[in-house]
Design a protein around this motif. Sequence first.
Motif, mmCIF file in Angstrom:
data_model
loop_
_atom_site.group_PDB
_atom_site.id
_atom_site.type_symbol
_atom_site.label_atom_id
_atom_site.label_comp_id
_atom_site.label_asym_id
_atom_site.label_seq_id
_atom_site.Cartn_x
_atom_site.Cartn_y
_atom_site.Cartn_z
ATOM 1 N N THR A 1 -8.563 1.780 -12.631
ATOM 2 C CA THR A 1 -7.860 2.727 -11.766
ATOM 3 C C THR A 1 -8.816 3.538 -10.906
ATOM 4 O O THR A 1 -8.576 3.745 -9.714
ATOM 5 C CB THR A 1 -6.983 3.679 -12.604
ATOM 6 N N GLN B 1 -0.608 6.022 -10.989
ATOM 7 C CA GLN B 1 -0.669 7.282 -10.252
ATOM 8 C C GLN B 1 0.672 7.624 -9.620
ATOM 9 O O GLN B 1 1.054 8.794 -9.547
ATOM 10 C CB GLN B 1 -1.764 7.214 -9.188
ATOM 11 N N LEU B 2 1.397 6.616 -9.172
ATOM 12 C CA LEU B 2 2.709 6.860 -8.586
ATOM 13 C C LEU B 2 3.640 7.451 -9.644
ATOM 14 O O LEU B 2 4.349 8.435 -9.387
ATOM 15 C CB LEU B 2 3.272 5.559 -8.021
ATOM 16 N N THR C 1 -7.669 10.081 -4.136
ATOM 17 C CA THR C 1 -7.927 9.133 -5.200
ATOM 18 C C THR C 1 -9.432 8.858 -5.292
ATOM 19 O O THR C 1 -10.083 8.710 -4.264
ATOM 20 C CB THR C 1 -7.187 7.808 -4.913
ATOM 21 N N PRO D 1 2.622 1.436 -10.377
ATOM 22 C CA PRO D 1 1.287 2.036 -10.323
ATOM 23 C C PRO D 1 1.229 3.330 -11.126
ATOM 24 O O PRO D 1 2.112 4.192 -11.006
ATOM 25 C CB PRO D 1 1.074 2.289 -8.825
ATOM 26 N N GLN E 1 -6.919 1.741 -1.317
ATOM 27 C CA GLN E 1 -7.137 1.707 -2.764
ATOM 28 C C GLN E 1 -5.809 1.776 -3.523
ATOM 29 O O GLN E 1 -5.697 1.279 -4.644
ATOM 30 C CB GLN E 1 -8.043 2.854 -3.197
ATOM 31 N N ASN E 2 -4.790 2.380 -2.894
ATOM 32 C CA ASN E 2 -3.462 2.456 -3.520
ATOM 33 C C ASN E 2 -2.701 1.180 -3.194
ATOM 34 O O ASN E 2 -1.775 1.167 -2.389
ATOM 35 C CB ASN E 2 -2.688 3.667 -3.009
ATOM 36 N N CYS E 3 -3.104 0.092 -3.821
ATOM 37 C CA CYS E 3 -2.587 -1.230 -3.482
ATOM 38 C C CYS E 3 -2.068 -1.936 -4.739
ATOM 39 O O CYS E 3 -2.644 -1.803 -5.818
ATOM 40 C CB CYS E 3 -3.690 -2.061 -2.827
ATOM 41 N N TYR F 1 0.856 -1.184 0.000
ATOM 42 C CA TYR F 1 0.000 0.000 0.000
ATOM 43 C C TYR F 1 0.896 1.240 0.000
ATOM 44 O O TYR F 1 1.860 1.308 0.754
ATOM 45 C CB TYR F 1 -0.899 0.016 1.244
ATOM 46 N N TRP F 2 0.562 2.217 -0.850
ATOM 47 C CA TRP F 2 1.442 3.384 -0.945
ATOM 48 C C TRP F 2 0.676 4.692 -0.744
ATOM 49 O O TRP F 2 -0.527 4.777 -0.968
ATOM 50 C CB TRP F 2 2.175 3.410 -2.285
ATOM 51 N N SER F 3 1.439 5.704 -0.321
ATOM 52 C CA SER F 3 0.871 7.033 -0.085
ATOM 53 C C SER F 3 1.918 8.074 -0.462
ATOM 54 O O SER F 3 3.129 7.811 -0.399
ATOM 55 C CB SER F 3 0.492 7.179 1.392
#
Length: 316
Positions: free
Chosen positions: A209, A149-150, A190, A147, A136-138, A108-110
């Motif tokens: 996405t 978005q990243l 997101t 990812p 959701q950022n998984c 999971y990222w932020s």
Amino acid sequence: MTELPKRSKSQKIGVSAADLLSSVFVEFCNVIPVPQERDFGIDFICEIMRGEHPTGKLFNIQCKGKEEAKVEGDSITIPIKVTTLNYWLLQPNPTFLIVVDGKNGLFYWSFPQDFLGSLNKSWQEQNTVSIPVPVQNCFEQDINDLPTQLVSIVNSHASATPRNGDYLGTLTLGDAIDRATDYGLYVLRTPFHRPFQYMGMSIADAASTVGGQPNQVGNIIVESDQAHMLLEAEGNFVNYVDIELKKTAPWSQSRPFDSAAILGVLSINPAELELAHKQTHFHTYYDHKRRLKIGVSRQYEGAPLSVGFSSKYYRA
């Protein structure tokens, strides 16, 4: 028997998590571990690769290993020292916080900078700040690419450099986010975060996405209590994106507005754009990096303020 040092359970989990994350990212990046004695809150420096060739696009990672991540609502909360957060904000490249769920093999990222930009600056007076990591950022171990978005955040932020050692306070994005509070608006999360990223994306990838389904004509609509987003299809790809900010309604056609603040709500740095035209009801920007036309407007009397993204009318 001679006393020997012991490796704690948390150390074991941390090392295992870092190794696991590195093994995933090394497929797409040149991953450079930061030696422990030089670690001030960054575990890896990564350079995105295009095939066998480096791109020069860098980002940082702070890895937090969990035997099993504890999800509360729609996020995982990680306390981070304010001194560490300030160090991240000083970096010329974006820093991501990634939680590794060792039991389930999930990541999971932020991007903490956006969350900090939505807070009152009094957070600097605290010892720690609880950073939410959206579930959701998984992604999983067998991903075929980084990812989307990243990568979009890296593309947008990697070229930004701090001035006078104060990243958050000097960037126009930070100023825009502060001014957005005058409208009662805060940074959107997101999938409304950096909506230009959906331009040119396939309808199938965009649907996956944003968590929406294409309608009969292929368009995707996503709503929250704060925003209404339309991803308009041309063939199998997104060619137009429009976001209405519901809380700005009703807005008069004759009432001026601060378009930079509105862009800040979407985590877009106005300093990276050219303000080409400005009318009372419509502000036109050009994003030369992505070759997009961005219009901030109220489309009719009483409508909310909206932001539209198009490549078709770039420089038109």
